[in-house]
Design an enzyme around this catalytic site. Structure first.
Site, short mmCIF file in Angstrom:
data_model
loop_
_atom_site.label_atom_id
_atom_site.label_comp_id
_atom_site.label_asym_id
_atom_site.label_seq_id
_atom_site.Cartn_x
_atom_site.Cartn_y
_atom_site.Cartn_z
N SER A 146 -43.17 -66.91 3.39
CA SER A 146 -42.08 -65.97 3.12
C SER A 146 -40.82 -66.39 3.86
CB SER A 146 -42.54 -64.55 3.46
OG SER A 146 -41.66 -63.62 2.91
N ASP A 222 -47.46 -60.45 -6.07
CA ASP A 222 -46.67 -60.33 -4.84
C ASP A 222 -45.60 -59.25 -5.05
OD1 ASP A 222 -44.65 -60.81 -2.87
OD2 ASP A 222 -45.40 -62.85 -2.61
N HIS A 255 -48.59 -60.48 -1.36
CA HIS A 255 -47.79 -61.24 -0.39
C HIS A 255 -48.50 -61.44 0.95
CE1 HIS A 255 -43.86 -62.92 0.57
NE2 HIS A 255 -43.78 -62.22 1.68
N1 LIG Z 1 -42.35 -53.65 6.37
C1 LIG Z 1 -43.65 -54.12 6.46
C2 LIG Z 1 -43.87 -55.38 5.68
C3 LIG Z 1 -43.40 -56.64 6.33
C4 LIG Z 1 -44.07 -57.84 5.68
O1 LIG Z 1 -44.59 -57.77 4.60
N2 LIG Z 1 -44.04 -58.96 6.38
C5 LIG Z 1 -44.69 -60.12 5.86
C6 LIG Z 1 -43.73 -61.24 5.75
S1 LIG Z 1 -42.46 -60.78 4.59
C7 LIG Z 1 -41.39 -62.12 4.61
O2 LIG Z 1 -41.08 -62.81 5.50
C8 LIG Z 1 -45.83 -60.49 6.79
O3 LIG Z 1 -46.25 -61.61 6.88
N3 LIG Z 1 -46.34 -59.46 7.47
C9 LIG Z 1 -47.40 -59.62 8.44
C10 LIG Z 1 -48.74 -59.23 7.95
O4 LIG Z 1 -49.63 -59.18 8.80
O5 LIG Z 1 -48.93 -59.01 6.75
C11 LIG Z 1 -44.10 -54.23 7.90
O6 LIG Z 1 -43.31 -53.88 8.76
O7 LIG Z 1 -45.22 -54.66 8.17
#
Ligand SMILES: N[C@@H](CCC(=O)N[C@@H](CSC=O)C(=O)NCC(=O)O)C(=O)O
Length: 276
Positions: A146, A222, A255
């Protein structure tokens, strides 16, 4: 410098912290050393995580250590931004500020003093790891997810002699044309959009190709695909420059880290094949 060390798959999962000169603050990192590292320098990968993540996220959630041990690859992950500043509103948004460094060197106040993630990842972190662990500086690859996929593609395209292999999971492929990128680049780089193109994977890839093939995996379910990621822009750019790009679309995957853990072994094998 090491804060903890855990035996895993015959190797070592290490967490550490150092005083970063680029960032001007302490930075945390993690390293997985495969069993082969006791015999001498091994090929290695830096992984760049996404928004809200830390140096721990990939090591805890991706399940990459078993394949890394088998392939003899070391894995390194930095944090996703500086921490420890007291800028107004720095943690008010999960997609800007703390946990959202976007792997650029900020030019705008107040961020420009500490938000230097491009220089940190391309200079200080590789030097730090190479000075302290048995890794082969000539066999370094870069991957990420991401926001970190954007980092892997842009830093990899700009530094092919440093990062010999590149891959990404669900990268922000065209940040100058998506809300996450527009917000981050306005805040870190200023409102002149002309300055942004040098940090956009699709714009860069139109102009240059990495000498080695790039692997990208994208989930079709996603939640950010339609609004933020724009993989079609990367495919179009690859056609212009002749970049060898394998972009795989996977039905049903979202995602998150269940998607990453499903395909992480393919990424390690992609890098291992190039790095030898
Ligand atoms: N707001 C949510 C979601 C944040 C989120 O989806 N982060 C992703 C990366 S998005 C793009 O860079 C991520 O990898 N999250 C970590 C996970 O463990 O899934 C939030 O605050 O969590």
């Amino acid at each position: 410098m090491e804060t903890s060390r855990h035996h895993g798959f015959g190797g070592w999962q290490i967490f550490g912290k150092h005083d970063s000169t680029e960032i001007g603050l302490p930075m945390k990192f993690s390293v997985y050393l495969p069993p082969a590292a006791v015999k001498g320098p091994v090929p290695w990968l830096i992984y760049l995580a996404g928004l809200t993540c830390t140096e721990e996220t990939f090591m805890i959630k991706a399940g990459a250590q078993r394949a890394a041990a088998e392939l003899g690859l070391a894995l390194v992950t930095p944090d996703t931004s500086p921490r420890g500043t007291d800028f107004p509103g720095q943690a008010d948004n999960w997609d800007f500020g703390v946990g959202a460094g976007f792997y650029v060197d900020a030019t705008q106040e107040p961020w420009s003093k500490n938000w230097r993630m491009y220089s940190y990842v391309t200079k200080e972190l590789p030097a730090l790891i190479a000075a302290n662990y048995p890794v082969d500086v000539q066999r370094l690859g870069l991957f990420g997810h991401s926001m970190g996929g954007h980092g892997a593609l842009t830093l990899g395209l700009k530094n092919p002699d440093l990062f010999k292999s590149v891959s990404a999971f669900a990268p922000i492929s065209n940040p100058i044309n998506c809300p996450w990128g527009e917000k981050a680049f306005t805040g870190y780089l200023g409102s002149d959009r002309k300055a942004w193109a040098a940090h956009d994977a699709s714009e860069l890839m139109k102009q240059r190709a990495h000498p080695n093939a790039i692997l990208v995996d994208q989930g079709e379910a996603d939640q950010f695909l339609g609004t933020q990621l724009h993989p079609h822009a990367l495919e179009a750019a690859a056609k212009i420059s002749g970049q060898k790009l394998t972009l795989r679309r996977h039905e049903g995957y979202d995602h998150g880290y269940y998607f990453i853990s499903t395909f992480v072994e393919d990424h390690l094998r992609h890098h291992a094949k190039i790095l030898g």
